[in-house]
Scaffold this motif. Structure first.
Motif, short mmCIF file in Angstrom:
data_model
loop_
_atom_site.label_atom_id
_atom_site.label_comp_id
_atom_site.label_asym_id
_atom_site.label_seq_id
_atom_site.Cartn_x
_atom_site.Cartn_y
_atom_site.Cartn_z
N ALA A 158 11.13 24.52 -14.72
CA ALA A 158 12.27 24.73 -13.81
C ALA A 158 12.91 26.09 -14.06
O ALA A 158 13.32 26.79 -13.11
CB ALA A 158 13.30 23.61 -13.99
N GLN A 159 13.01 26.50 -15.33
CA GLN A 159 13.57 27.80 -15.64
C GLN A 159 12.66 28.94 -15.16
O GLN A 159 13.15 29.99 -14.75
CB GLN A 159 13.84 27.92 -17.14
N ASP A 160 11.37 28.72 -15.19
CA ASP A 160 10.43 29.72 -14.67
C ASP A 160 10.65 29.94 -13.18
O ASP A 160 10.65 31.07 -12.70
CB ASP A 160 8.97 29.29 -14.92
N VAL A 161 10.85 28.85 -12.46
CA VAL A 161 11.11 28.94 -11.02
C VAL A 161 12.44 29.66 -10.78
O VAL A 161 12.53 30.56 -9.94
CB VAL A 161 11.11 27.55 -10.37
N ALA A 162 13.47 29.28 -11.54
CA ALA A 162 14.77 29.92 -11.39
C ALA A 162 14.69 31.42 -11.71
O ALA A 162 15.31 32.24 -11.02
CB ALA A 162 15.79 29.23 -12.29
N PHE A 163 13.93 31.75 -12.72
CA PHE A 163 13.76 33.16 -13.09
C PHE A 163 13.10 33.94 -11.97
O PHE A 163 13.54 35.04 -11.61
CB PHE A 163 12.93 33.26 -14.38
N VAL A 189 17.05 33.56 -19.25
CA VAL A 189 16.27 34.00 -20.41
C VAL A 189 16.80 33.32 -21.68
O VAL A 189 16.02 32.86 -22.52
CB VAL A 189 16.32 35.54 -20.54
N ALA A 190 18.11 33.21 -21.80
CA ALA A 190 18.70 32.56 -22.97
C ALA A 190 18.31 31.08 -23.04
O ALA A 190 17.99 30.55 -24.11
CB ALA A 190 20.21 32.71 -22.95
N GLU A 191 18.33 30.40 -21.91
CA GLU A 191 17.96 28.99 -21.87
C GLU A 191 16.48 28.80 -22.19
O GLU A 191 16.11 27.88 -22.93
CB GLU A 191 18.29 28.38 -20.51
N ARG A 206 12.41 27.16 -26.24
CA ARG A 206 11.28 27.52 -27.10
C ARG A 206 11.60 27.25 -28.57
O ARG A 206 10.74 26.85 -29.35
CB ARG A 206 10.91 29.00 -26.93
N ASP A 207 12.86 27.49 -28.95
CA ASP A 207 13.28 27.35 -30.34
C ASP A 207 13.65 25.92 -30.73
O ASP A 207 13.94 25.66 -31.90
CB ASP A 207 14.48 28.26 -30.62
N ILE A 208 13.64 25.00 -29.79
CA ILE A 208 14.10 23.63 -30.05
C ILE A 208 13.31 22.96 -31.17
O ILE A 208 13.85 22.17 -31.94
CB ILE A 208 14.09 22.79 -28.76
N THR A 209 12.03 23.27 -31.30
CA THR A 209 11.23 22.63 -32.34
C THR A 209 11.62 23.10 -33.74
O THR A 209 11.38 22.39 -34.72
CB THR A 209 9.73 22.86 -32.12
#
Length: 75
Positions: free
Chosen positions: A27-32, A46-48, A53-56
Motif C-alpha cells: 500500500a505504501q508503494d502505491v501511495a509513493f 518513506v518514513a513509514e 522494514r525495521d519492525i523485525t
C-alpha cells in the motif's frame, strides 16, 4: 514443565511480522508512486516504509514472550 525457546519465539515473531507488513508495504508503494506522479511530498511515506522494514528488529530487542506477542506491524 513447559519452557519457551526465546530464540525460536523471536524467529516465529519475525515471520509473523513479515506476513503482517507485506500488504502494508504494498500500500505504501502505491501511495509513493501516486505521490511521485503528482509531485507531492513523499517524506512520510518513506518514513513509514522504513518503519515497516525495521519492525523485525524489535523482535531481536524483546526479552519476554509477552513483548514478542505485543509486537505488530500496525503499531
Amino acid at each position: 514443565m513447559i519452557t519457551i525457546n526465546i530464540t525460536k519465539a523471536k524467529a516465529i515473531t519475525k515471520d509473523r511480522l513479515r506476513v503482517e507488513r507485506t500488504p502494508l508495504l504494498q500500500a505504501q508503494d502505491v501511495a509513493f508512486q501516486r505521490a511521485l506522479e503528482t509531485n507531492q511530498d513523499t517524506t512520510a511515506i518513506v518514513a513509514e516504509k522504513q518503519r515497516l522494514r525495521d519492525i523485525t528488529k524489535l523482535a531481536d530487542q524483546a526479552t519476554t514472550l509477552n513483548e514478542l506477542k505485543a509486537l505488530g506491524a500496525t503499531e
